[in-house]
Scaffold this active site. Structure first.
Site, PDB file in Angstrom:
ATOM      1  N   TYR A 142       0.854  -1.185   0.000  1.00 54.67           N
ATOM      2  CA  TYR A 142       0.000   0.000   0.000  1.00 54.67           C
ATOM      3  C   TYR A 142       0.886   1.230   0.000  1.00 54.67           C
ATOM      4  CZ  TYR A 142      -3.480   3.412   1.650  1.00 54.67           C
ATOM      5  OH  TYR A 142      -4.311   4.504   1.776  1.00 54.67           O
ATOM      6  N   ASP A 237       9.254   2.967  -0.073  1.00 59.89           N
ATOM      7  CA  ASP A 237       8.181   3.579   0.711  1.00 59.89           C
ATOM      8  C   ASP A 237       8.433   3.192   2.163  1.00 59.89           C
ATOM      9  OD1 ASP A 237       5.952   4.290   2.091  1.00 59.89           O
ATOM     10  OD2 ASP A 237       4.510   3.514   0.609  1.00 59.89           O
ATOM     11  N   LYS A 265       4.146   8.928   8.949  1.00 59.57           N
ATOM     12  CA  LYS A 265       3.914   8.312  10.250  1.00 59.57           C
ATOM     13  C   LYS A 265       4.907   8.796  11.333  1.00 59.57           C
ATOM     14  CE  LYS A 265       0.900   4.919   8.400  1.00 59.57           C
ATOM     15  NZ  LYS A 265       0.896   4.086   7.212  1.00 59.57           N
TER      16      LYS A 265
HETATM   17  C1  LIG Z   1       0.217   4.589   5.835  1.00 57.39           C
HETATM   18  C2  LIG Z   1       0.993   4.360   4.607  1.00 57.39           C
HETATM   19  C3  LIG Z   1       0.955   5.255   3.523  1.00 57.39           C
HETATM   20  C4  LIG Z   1       0.002   6.397   3.467  1.00 57.39           C
HETATM   21  O1  LIG Z   1       0.219   7.340   4.470  1.00 57.39           O
HETATM   22  P1  LIG Z   1      -1.005   8.303   4.892  1.00 57.39           P
HETATM   23  O2  LIG Z   1      -0.369   9.217   5.870  1.00 57.39           O
HETATM   24  O3  LIG Z   1      -2.056   7.403   5.445  1.00 57.39           O
HETATM   25  O4  LIG Z   1      -1.440   8.986   3.665  1.00 57.39           O
HETATM   26  C5  LIG Z   1       1.826   5.055   2.471  1.00 57.39           C
HETATM   27  N1  LIG Z   1       2.670   4.005   2.456  1.00 57.39           N
HETATM   28  C6  LIG Z   1       2.724   3.124   3.468  1.00 57.39           C
HETATM   29  C7  LIG Z   1       3.713   1.995   3.416  1.00 57.39           C
HETATM   30  C8  LIG Z   1       1.860   3.248   4.553  1.00 57.39           C
HETATM   31  O5  LIG Z   1       1.867   2.322   5.524  1.00 57.39           O
END
Ligand SMILES: *Cc1c(COP(=O)(O)O)cnc(C)c1O
Length: 422
Positions: A142, A237, A265
């Site tokens: 994701y 990511d 995060k």
């Molecule tokens: C949570 C998450 C996102 C998206 O971040 P948001 O702050 O929710 O937009 C993107 N990549 C990864 C791996 C994530 O866990």
């Protein structure tokens, strides 16, 4: 009806599903969400005054637990100086320095407001910089809700993308190539058929959004080599893994340097922050140095920067290895407990994260993650919540342990699991 149920009923009238992010609704685990009034350390308390050991951790940001003292104080004192200026402030520079010093592959960094913005911007930059349109992502990874990332495999044809949601035109995901996680051979095939069109490979270096799935030995290095061979950029990511799987992220832990890194995060310490960064030549293509446009009214927001700085300054001093050992020992005990019950589980773990898959087979990709018994997870989630333990409300998520979790928290969790009948 308790207060949480009343609030949820009212919220559903004016907020879609009663929630501002879908998984919070707890639909996958067959119950209603609980409204939280406050959090402290490793625990949250509901609006009905019920206390839970919290393994959700706001989905990842709270490696220091809830309302950590220096983070709270930093945000309060930033607020006294004003919430937003729309002009540069010193804390933007301080947080950028902390990020650049922690991640050797990052010479320059741009702050945004969420992980979604970070990955969207990194992909635009990769496309603009290479002049190519295509990119490879992995099934079950994701990367936020940007249109181009919302693709799933169509009828078993891994290379043909169809939108994973209405509202994304097929053309938008036409350049999104999918491969199974940990399957280097599939990536190699995509490169041999589409190489000159592939701007980037984007990957969660430790997958955390199909449940926790660590990279197989050689997988990340293989991606690095394929990107180099084809002139494509490698995007990590690290929205979850950054400052969690080590202070230097997954890139530090596994010793692989990506071209671009997306963060979120933890770097906001619970406030809305994202960031993307990479080497100087690439990052200087971003406006106003370069032509690739990306902007944000509240980007680098003073409150968010203050929370991020306080968080990273504390984490820099923390013993990640000691936390990992405690989580490892806890997971082993949990596994033993299920073995004694005769319930098949596989607990995937790395650093301060773990996922309990109700499966007898190891989980290495999205297909094997989906083969686990999610109905059993739903029952487990409800049982644990009824017994004061708050887990992620989906089988495809990761438990987030913080530095605040105590042995008493772990014991309470084992105790609650002991009475789970399956
Ligand atoms: C949570 C998450 C996102 C998206 O971040 P948001 O702050 O929710 O937009 C993107 N990549 C990864 C791996 C994530 O866990």
């Amino acid at each position: 009806m308790n207060r949480s149920s009343r609030l949820f009923a009212a919220a559903r009238q004016i907020i879609p599903g009663g929630v501002n992010s879908p998984v919070r609704a707890c639909m996958a685990v067959g119950c209603d969400p609980i409204f939280i009034a406050r959090g402290q350390g490793s625990a949250v308390t509901s609006v009905d005054g019920v206390r839970y050991v919290d393994f959700l951790g706001s989905w990842g940001p709270l490696l220091l637990g809830h309302a950590f003292e220096t983070v709270r104080d930093a945000v309060c004192s930033a607020m006294e100086r004003g919430a937003s200026f729309g002009a540069p402030c010193e804390d933007e520079l301080r947080l950028a320095e902390l990020v650049v010093n922690a991640l050797p592959s990052v010479d320059m960094v741009r702050m945004v407001n969420s992980g979604t913005e970070a990955t969207m911007s990194a992909l635009r930059l990769a496309r603009g910089y290479t002049g190519r349109s295509g990119f490879i992502k992995f099934e079950g990874c994701y990367h936020g809700h940007g249109d181009a990332f919302l693709a799933s495999a169509g009828s078993g044809v891994a290379t043909l993308s169809i939108p994973g949601t209405p509202g994304v035109p097929p053309a938008v995901v036409a350049n999104t190539f999918l491969a199974p996680y940990n399957d280097l051979e599939a990536v190699r095939r995509l490169f041999s058929s589409h190489g000159p069109d592939i701007a980037a490979v984007i990957v969660e270096p430790v997958a955390g959004n199909m449940g926790l799935v660590p990279p197989s030995p050689g997988f990340l290095q293989g991606l690095r080599d394929l990107c180099d061979a084809h002139g494509s950029l490698l995007i990590f990511d690290e929205v979850i893994t950054g400052f969690r799987v080590s202070y230097r992220g997954a890139q530090g832990r596994f010793g692989i340097a990506p071209d671009l890194t997306a963060l979120g995060k933890i770097i906001g310490g619970g406030l809305p922050v994202g960031a993307y960064g990479g080497n100087r030549a690439i990052m200087e293509s971003v406006a106003p140095c370069g032509e690739i446009y990306q902007a944000g009214t509240l980007s680098g927001n003073p409150l968010a920067m203050a929370a991020g700085i306080a968080t990273l300054e504390e984490l820099r001093r923390r013993d990640y290895a000691a936390l990992e050992e405690r989580v490892e020992a806890f997971c082993r005990e949990l596994e033993d407990l299920f073995r004694r019950k005769g319930i098949a589980v596989h607990i995937s773990r790395l650093a301060s994260m773990f996922t309990l898959f109700f499966s007898s087979a190891p989980v290495t990709d999205f297909t094997s993650a989906k083969a686990a018994d999610s109905g059993c997870y739903a029952r487990f989630f409800r049982h644990m919540r009824d017994n004061g333990i708050f887990l992620a409300p989906s089988a495809f998520e990761t438990a987030m342990v913080s530095f605040c979790h105590t042995d008493a928290d772990f014991n309470a969790t084992l105790e609650a699991a002991l009475s789970f009948a399956g």
